[in-house]
Write an enzyme that holds these catalytic residues in place. Structure first.
Site, mmCIF file in Angstrom:
data_model
loop_
_atom_site.group_PDB
_atom_site.id
_atom_site.type_symbol
_atom_site.label_atom_id
_atom_site.label_comp_id
_atom_site.label_asym_id
_atom_site.label_seq_id
_atom_site.Cartn_x
_atom_site.Cartn_y
_atom_site.Cartn_z
ATOM 1 C CG HIS A 42 -1.826 -1.215 1.244
ATOM 2 N ND1 HIS A 42 -2.154 -1.871 2.399
ATOM 3 C CD2 HIS A 42 -2.442 -1.890 0.234
ATOM 4 C CE1 HIS A 42 -2.934 -2.903 2.123
ATOM 5 N NE2 HIS A 42 -3.127 -2.932 0.812
ATOM 6 C CD GLU A 91 -0.553 0.027 4.888
ATOM 7 O OE1 GLU A 91 0.068 -1.050 4.834
ATOM 8 O OE2 GLU A 91 -1.799 0.111 4.991
ATOM 9 C CG HIS A 148 0.818 -4.519 4.977
ATOM 10 N ND1 HIS A 148 -0.219 -4.114 4.166
ATOM 11 C CD2 HIS A 148 1.286 -5.667 4.427
ATOM 12 C CE1 HIS A 148 -0.376 -4.985 3.177
ATOM 13 N NE2 HIS A 148 0.522 -5.933 3.325
ATOM 14 C CD GLU A 188 -0.816 -4.224 9.148
ATOM 15 O OE1 GLU A 188 -0.421 -3.034 9.084
ATOM 16 O OE2 GLU A 188 -1.554 -4.743 8.293
#
Length: 399
Positions: free
Chosen positions: A94, A97, A172, A261
């Site tokens: 993304h 990110e 991410h 993440e």
């Protein structure tokens, strides 16, 4: 659920020594965001500085024509070595990110520098794993702040199917957790634990990342409703996503992928980037080590000695198999424990189950387990085909 809340805690400088081998990072520009031009220059510079252990290649182009550059790090970066596992990191899926993108740029520079300095851990990884690093899967999104991913996604899917990857992570931002399959609930609920056949092993490798990251180790999530456990979560228990990249890797290939993440703040200010490198350096290296654990070996023809590709490696009570690569080599990642493993292959007698005990993962701890298969006789093949035809006729009659 607000996944992307801003980081409200104070950034605490973490300055303990590097457990993987002491070194400073003065040669790496840590406190700066790098655009596509910068990223390309860094990758080319690493390739030039360490030409014997790196290879730079493209798996395709983005919508706007930017190359999707992959840097390979290995002692023989140009080829798949028989018996050596393939590993990949994918960043910046993304566009907004960015922490994972910057960490991977740091990682490739760090590994090049440390290899030249003689760091034993880095030398082991370079000599025993073929590591592929796709720093940015979505360079257009980074440059233009939009995410049109069709060509990029297609290129990555083809890449996954072409190379026999064993373990992977997709980096991410927006939370602080190591997320493992399955991502999608099986009953339409928005969140419910959906266990895959290799749930035990996925939890084990996810913990290998989270527990080596001081910020992630005790993270319960950036949102009060997250309730993560030791910095890990089952994807579907967090929230259900159809068609996720980690589920595709697991179901369509041999590769076991988790999603990392890495920050509550998706696009943190550049002065905070050194903090994220300190938090993640050990984790990034420890996670690569997981690919050297579990069970590995070769499946060969008992008469000719030739490797048998596309053979199924089956583990009793785990309803998921992997297949051998072109030379008959395989790598089966498993959490510590005792397992029964067999091989089946078209045109060959099934092997008997062999029992193996997998130890805790340390670099190079994979147990070697080879199989020799006997070719079926022409009569056995004919009988098997007859049985298959009978089953097909029976199914047709039922219709």
């Amino acid at each position: 659920m607000s996944r992307y809340v801003l980081l409200i805690s104070v950034i605490i400088l973490y300055s303990t020594s590097h457990a993987m081998g002491s070194s400073d990072d003065n040669e790496i520009e840590l406190d700066k965001h790098h655009n596509y031009k910068d990223m390309t220059q860094i990758l080319k510079a690493v390739n030039k500085k360490c030409p014997d252990i790196t290879r730079l290649y493209s798996i395709g182009k983005s919508v706007q024509g930017r190359a999707l550059l992959v840097l390979v790090i290995s002692d023989k970066p140009d080829v798949h070595e028989k018996g050596e596992p393939e590993f990949k990191y994918v960043g910046n899926m993304h566009g907004n990110e960015v922490v994972g993108r910057e960490l991977l740029l740091n990682l490739v520079q760090y590994m090049c520098n440390e290899y030249k300095k003689g760091n034993d851990t880095i030398k082991y990884l370079v000599n025993n794993v073929r590591i592929h690093v796709l720093v940015s899967m979505n360079p257009d999104g980074y440059e233009q702040a939009y995410n049109t991913l069709e060509p990029e996604t297609k290129a990555v899917f083809e890449w996954i199917m072409e190379i026999p990857f064993v373990i992977s992570a997709n980096l991410h931002g927006g939370d602080l957790v190591a997320n493992y399959p399955y991502d999608n609930t099986c009953n339409g609920k928005t969140r419910e634990y959906h266990e895959c056949p290799d749930d035990k092993t996925f939890r084990y490798i996810a913990l290998s990342y989270s527990q080596n990251n001081p910020a992630m180790a005790s993270s319960t999530g950036c949102d009060r409703s997250d309730h993560f456990h030791y910095g890990t979560t089952n994807g579907a228990e967090w929230y259900s996503v159809r068609g996720g990249m980690q589920d595709f890797n697991y179901l369509a290939s041999n590769c076991m992928e988790i999603t990392l993440e890495l920050s509550c703040q998706k696009f943190p200010p550049p002065q905070n980037l050194p903090y994220y490198w300190r938090m993640n350096k050990n984790s990034l290296l420890t996670y690569i080590e997981q690919v050297t654990c579990g069970v590995k070996g070769f499946v060969n023809d008992s008469s000719t000695g030739a490797g048998i590709p596309y053979s199924r490696i089956e583990v009793r009570d785990i309803d998921h198999y992997i297949i051998t690569a072109a030379d008959g080599d395989y790598w089966r990642i498993l959490a510590p424990g005792t397992y029964d493993i067999r091989v089946t292959s078209q045109g060959y007698d099934d092997s008997p189950y062999k029992q193996v005990t997998v130890p805790d993962c340390t670099a190079g701890s994979a147990i070697r387990l080879d199989f020799l298969l006997n070719q079926q006789s022409k009569k056995e093949i004919k009988d098997e085909l007859g049985t298959m035809r009978a089953i097909l006729r029976s199914l047709e009659n039922e219709d």
